[in-house]
Scaffold this motif. Sequence first.
Motif, PDB file in Angstrom:
ATOM      1  N   GLU A  11      44.297  48.177  46.093  1.00 13.22           N
ATOM      2  CA  GLU A  11      44.534  48.186  44.658  1.00 13.22           C
ATOM      3  C   GLU A  11      43.789  47.547  43.936  1.00 13.22           C
ATOM      4  N   SER A  12      43.652  48.071  42.663  1.00 17.37           N
ATOM      5  CA  SER A  12      42.349  47.253  41.813  1.00 17.37           C
ATOM      6  C   SER A  12      43.228  45.797  41.508  1.00 17.37           C
ATOM      7  N   SER A  14      42.719  44.576  38.360  1.00 20.15           N
ATOM      8  CA  SER A  14      43.319  44.682  37.060  1.00 20.15           C
ATOM      9  C   SER A  14      44.650  45.610  37.019  1.00 20.15           C
ATOM     10  N   MET A  15      44.709  46.384  37.878  1.00 22.57           N
ATOM     11  CA  MET A  15      45.890  47.333  37.944  1.00 22.57           C
ATOM     12  C   MET A  15      47.027  46.505  38.379  1.00 22.57           C
ATOM     13  N   GLU A  18      48.103  44.150  35.457  1.00 20.29           N
ATOM     14  CA  GLU A  18      48.726  44.939  34.448  1.00 20.29           C
ATOM     15  C   GLU A  18      50.331  45.209  34.774  1.00 20.29           C
ATOM     16  N   TYR A  97      42.336  39.161  33.773  1.00 24.09           N
ATOM     17  CA  TYR A  97      42.210  40.288  34.950  1.00 24.09           C
ATOM     18  C   TYR A  97      42.427  41.752  34.418  1.00 24.09           C
ATOM     19  N   SER A  98      43.513  41.688  33.253  1.00 26.60           N
ATOM     20  CA  SER A  98      44.038  43.102  32.855  1.00 26.60           C
ATOM     21  C   SER A  98      43.068  43.668  31.804  1.00 26.60           C
ATOM     22  N   PRO A 101      36.858  44.289  31.954  1.00 24.28           N
ATOM     23  CA  PRO A 101      36.353  45.557  32.806  1.00 24.28           C
ATOM     24  C   PRO A 101      35.789  45.351  34.234  1.00 24.28           C
ATOM     25  N   TYR A 103      37.148  43.641  36.649  1.00 24.68           N
ATOM     26  CA  TYR A 103      38.216  43.471  37.338  1.00 24.68           C
ATOM     27  C   TYR A 103      38.694  44.987  37.924  1.00 24.68           C
ATOM     28  N   GLN A 104      38.453  45.869  37.170  1.00 24.21           N
ATOM     29  CA  GLN A 104      38.544  47.213  37.724  1.00 24.21           C
ATOM     30  C   GLN A 104      37.883  47.915  38.798  1.00 24.21           C
ATOM     31  N   GLN A 105      36.865  47.051  38.931  1.00 22.90           N
ATOM     32  CA  GLN A 105      35.850  47.467  40.299  1.00 22.90           C
ATOM     33  C   GLN A 105      35.969  46.480  41.262  1.00 22.90           C
TER      34      GLN A 105
END
Length: 185
Positions: A11-12, A14-15, A18, A97-98, A101, A103-105
Amino acid sequence: MQPCTIIHLQESVSMLAELLVNTSHNGFPVVHSPAISQDELFLGTISRLELCMLLCNSNIFQNHEDNTTGKALLKYQEVTVEKLPDEARMNTLLNKYSTDPQYQQLFINLEPYINKSAVSVQAHFSLQRAYIVFRTLGLRHLTVVDLQNRAVGMITRKDLISLRLEKKLIKLDAGKLDLDEELLQ
């Protein structure tokens, strides 16, 4: 039973951040799809505190393509804690982190950290038996799966406590309980 928020095996960052910011759940079912066209199967659970401890250690973050097993792993003692050591730092990290951008990668492979022996019950399992399982095993949450082993919900201790209290109040109202103290047992 409440609908569950699932987490994928990889899992990312950022996710996950969130998810922790937007929910108050203490446990999450982890799922994995063996192949692209197959359903996501329930593998185990991971707690909120364990996710927080993983997010505090950026050395375990990896690119999506980076599936090397030589990546740094955290020790059991580093992941399983009873409370967050620094809640203010954790909140700052989650916000970072949320919103950032990059941290989405970045991803976390949760496989080494999930409880693969987590107790789960089928969707048609008896509520009374679920209560007994909670009491005897001292569980905080119980994952509900369908016949294909897909996570469909979670039962929490709070769900069952309110059900038990409601049943006792009905008995008290009907005159089947003698004392108010029996409500507390």
